[in-house]
Design a protein around this motif. Sequence first.
Motif, PDB file in Angstrom:
ATOM      1  N   UNK A 121      38.913  47.546  53.004  1.00  0.00           N
ATOM      2  CA  UNK A 121      40.165  47.893  53.022  1.00  0.00           C
ATOM      3  C   UNK A 121      40.506  49.159  51.960  1.00  0.00           C
ATOM      4  N   UNK A 122      41.363  49.939  52.083  1.00  0.00           N
ATOM      5  CA  UNK A 122      41.739  50.987  51.469  1.00  0.00           C
ATOM      6  C   UNK A 122      41.754  50.399  49.888  1.00  0.00           C
ATOM      7  N   UNK A 123      42.197  49.337  49.396  1.00  0.00           N
ATOM      8  CA  UNK A 123      42.155  48.847  47.945  1.00  0.00           C
ATOM      9  C   UNK A 123      42.494  47.439  48.036  1.00  0.00           C
ATOM     10  N   UNK A 124      42.465  46.913  46.925  1.00  0.00           N
ATOM     11  CA  UNK A 124      42.794  45.356  46.752  1.00  0.00           C
ATOM     12  C   UNK A 124      44.220  45.016  46.979  1.00  0.00           C
ATOM     13  N   UNK A 125      45.227  46.063  46.755  1.00  0.00           N
ATOM     14  CA  UNK A 125      46.620  45.698  47.044  1.00  0.00           C
ATOM     15  C   UNK A 125      46.812  45.531  48.577  1.00  0.00           C
ATOM     16  N   UNK A 126      46.216  46.290  49.641  1.00  0.00           N
ATOM     17  CA  UNK A 126      46.002  46.204  50.885  1.00  0.00           C
ATOM     18  C   UNK A 126      45.766  44.695  51.263  1.00  0.00           C
ATOM     19  N   UNK A 127      44.318  44.363  50.660  1.00  0.00           N
ATOM     20  CA  UNK A 127      43.859  43.227  51.109  1.00  0.00           C
ATOM     21  C   UNK A 127      44.697  41.845  50.659  1.00  0.00           C
ATOM     22  N   UNK A 128      45.273  41.839  49.438  1.00  0.00           N
ATOM     23  CA  UNK A 128      46.379  41.030  49.229  1.00  0.00           C
ATOM     24  C   UNK A 128      47.549  40.999  50.050  1.00  0.00           C
ATOM     25  N   UNK A 129      47.933  41.981  50.515  1.00  0.00           N
ATOM     26  CA  UNK A 129      49.331  42.198  51.529  1.00  0.00           C
ATOM     27  C   UNK A 129      48.797  41.563  52.724  1.00  0.00           C
ATOM     28  N   UNK A 130      47.540  41.804  53.057  1.00  0.00           N
ATOM     29  CA  UNK A 130      47.046  41.193  54.470  1.00  0.00           C
ATOM     30  C   UNK A 130      47.134  39.698  54.357  1.00  0.00           C
ATOM     31  N   UNK A 131      46.744  39.123  52.980  1.00  0.00           N
ATOM     32  CA  UNK A 131      46.539  37.710  53.049  1.00  0.00           C
ATOM     33  C   UNK A 131      47.678  37.146  53.029  1.00  0.00           C
ATOM     34  N   UNK A 132      48.641  37.670  51.915  1.00  0.00           N
ATOM     35  CA  UNK A 132      50.171  37.146  52.056  1.00  0.00           C
ATOM     36  C   UNK A 132      51.071  37.156  53.360  1.00  0.00           C
ATOM     37  N   UNK A 133      50.440  38.283  54.142  1.00  0.00           N
ATOM     38  CA  UNK A 133      51.187  37.994  55.399  1.00  0.00           C
ATOM     39  C   UNK A 133      50.495  37.354  56.488  1.00  0.00           C
ATOM     40  N   UNK A 134      49.505  36.847  56.143  1.00  0.00           N
ATOM     41  CA  UNK A 134      48.655  35.867  57.045  1.00  0.00           C
ATOM     42  C   UNK A 134      47.830  36.747  57.902  1.00  0.00           C
ATOM     43  N   UNK A 135      47.641  38.034  57.898  1.00  0.00           N
ATOM     44  CA  UNK A 135      46.728  38.577  58.672  1.00  0.00           C
ATOM     45  C   UNK A 135      45.308  38.126  58.498  1.00  0.00           C
ATOM     46  N   UNK A 136      45.058  37.713  57.297  1.00  0.00           N
ATOM     47  CA  UNK A 136      43.541  37.093  57.189  1.00  0.00           C
ATOM     48  C   UNK A 136      43.939  35.916  56.306  1.00  0.00           C
ATOM     49  N   UNK A 137      42.896  35.083  56.068  1.00  0.00           N
ATOM     50  CA  UNK A 137      42.911  33.819  55.270  1.00  0.00           C
ATOM     51  C   UNK A 137      41.894  33.991  54.163  1.00  0.00           C
ATOM     52  N   UNK A 138      41.143  35.131  54.055  1.00  0.00           N
ATOM     53  CA  UNK A 138      40.223  35.116  53.055  1.00  0.00           C
ATOM     54  C   UNK A 138      40.193  36.666  52.642  1.00  0.00           C
ATOM     55  N   UNK A 139      40.460  36.704  51.038  1.00  0.00           N
ATOM     56  CA  UNK A 139      39.955  38.142  50.640  1.00  0.00           C
ATOM     57  C   UNK A 139      39.231  38.175  49.325  1.00  0.00           C
ATOM     58  N   UNK A 140      38.751  39.016  49.263  1.00  0.00           N
ATOM     59  CA  UNK A 140      37.857  39.439  47.852  1.00  0.00           C
ATOM     60  C   UNK A 140      38.665  40.507  47.204  1.00  0.00           C
ATOM     61  N   UNK A 141      39.266  39.998  45.947  1.00  0.00           N
ATOM     62  CA  UNK A 141      40.113  41.036  45.204  1.00  0.00           C
ATOM     63  C   UNK A 141      40.152  40.560  43.569  1.00  0.00           C
ATOM     64  N   UNK A 142      40.459  41.553  43.123  1.00  0.00           N
ATOM     65  CA  UNK A 142      40.457  41.081  41.313  1.00  0.00           C
ATOM     66  C   UNK A 142      41.689  39.991  40.991  1.00  0.00           C
ATOM     67  N   UNK A 143      41.411  39.381  39.787  1.00  0.00           N
ATOM     68  CA  UNK A 143      42.145  38.338  39.407  1.00  0.00           C
ATOM     69  C   UNK A 143      43.712  39.116  39.135  1.00  0.00           C
ATOM     70  N   UNK A 144      43.371  40.303  38.712  1.00  0.00           N
ATOM     71  CA  UNK A 144      44.667  40.963  38.222  1.00  0.00           C
ATOM     72  C   UNK A 144      45.682  41.146  39.480  1.00  0.00           C
ATOM     73  N   UNK A 145      45.356  41.184  40.631  1.00  0.00           N
ATOM     74  CA  UNK A 145      46.279  41.050  41.591  1.00  0.00           C
ATOM     75  C   UNK A 145      46.614  39.639  42.129  1.00  0.00           C
ATOM     76  N   UNK A 146      45.852  38.823  41.808  1.00  0.00           N
ATOM     77  CA  UNK A 146      46.317  37.364  41.744  1.00  0.00           C
ATOM     78  C   UNK A 146      47.409  37.365  40.952  1.00  0.00           C
ATOM     79  N   UNK A 147      47.312  37.566  39.581  1.00  0.00           N
ATOM     80  CA  UNK A 147      48.222  37.414  38.590  1.00  0.00           C
ATOM     81  C   UNK A 147      49.501  38.094  39.183  1.00  0.00           C
TER      82      UNK A 147
END
Length: 389
Positions: A121-147
């Motif tokens: 992905x272009x960045x962790x923000x895009x990965x989290x967006x894909x996770x939340x929109x159910x485009x993917x079920x698993x992502x590797x991103x920082x805890x900062x974005x989880x918070x």
Amino acid sequence: MTDCCSTSTQTAELCACDEGIDLLDDAPSASAIQIHPFTRREVLKYMGGFVLTGFLAACGQTASAPGTRDGATVQAGKNGGKLQKLDLAFCSQVLCVLPFEVAKQQGYFEEAGYDVNLVYMKGGTQAITALLSKGVDFVGTPMDLVVRSVDEGKDVRMVASTSRLPFFALVTAPEQAEAITSVAGLAGKRVGVGNLGTTDDLLLRTLAVKNKIDPEEIESVALGPNLADTLLRGEVDAGMVQEPALTLVTEKGGRLLANFMDLKETTETLGGAYQFMGLNTRPDVIEEQPDTLRALARALVRANAWILEHSGADIVKAAPEELVAGGNTEVFAKALDRYKQSLYPGDGIIEEANVRRVVDAQRAAGLIDEGKEIDLSSLFTNEFIESQG
């Protein structure tokens, strides 16, 4: 659907119609997310130039169902059994990708029964967006974005740790080394980060507050995962970089202002280790796919153990060369030898104290409202690590 292989747009040269790594583009909803069959070399080449925007659907292919690709199973190459296919997306910083690439290249995902497609992905923000929109079920991103997600009322949870320190250091451009001698000197300056709102940007804000600067006085400039060249050209005054960019910039005269890859310095700045990368998912996936999460977590723990047991020269072979700043794998290998024991946990356990520091840093940076409490148990679980004995 547009066949980009027949268009004359600037993205056409990326539509090679060959088998390769997938890229999820930005999308506000699951239906808008599309899988693009570009090769990893093509994707990473363009990520280095930070022009990965506005991709059209490639070669008439439609999006895969969330968490799967082209059907549920495929014949395994090694054991002759069937593997379940799934997509795992992550931000494309070179130190971040190592556990995931090692798990794939060493066959740990396959031995666990999965054909894992690593989605750059272009960045962790895009990965989290894909996770939340159910485009993917698993992502590797920082805890900062989880918070950040949980603070905004969106459920994301980390289930395994792949790094316990941020992979970033703050360094000046060589031509600014004499003028900027401390973090306080960044007021009114332009500082390069990978992407806005991701860990490097958040840590920059935290450093500003600790040095009595209003974070808004520093202009964060999103430059993509490999910003060393921009920094060396002096197009920004300083930057949050990884290795080998840190070594390359300091060798050219850049001044090191803060190094979060160093446990001692991170402890002095933040009070201890700072939970960074990990395997993240949604609560519905935790409920519906516990065996998959347990298998992925086990594979990533094995990958980190492999990293800790091997030399930097061996580890660097797992890194996409397009993401290694300056293409200098020798410098990168030496940096891995220097930092790997601090960066990569061998057990995958997420330490509550390290998570709390992430929350505290965001509160200090003004990202979490004063008085608002965040339940740490809503941010992570170790059940899939601890259940492995």
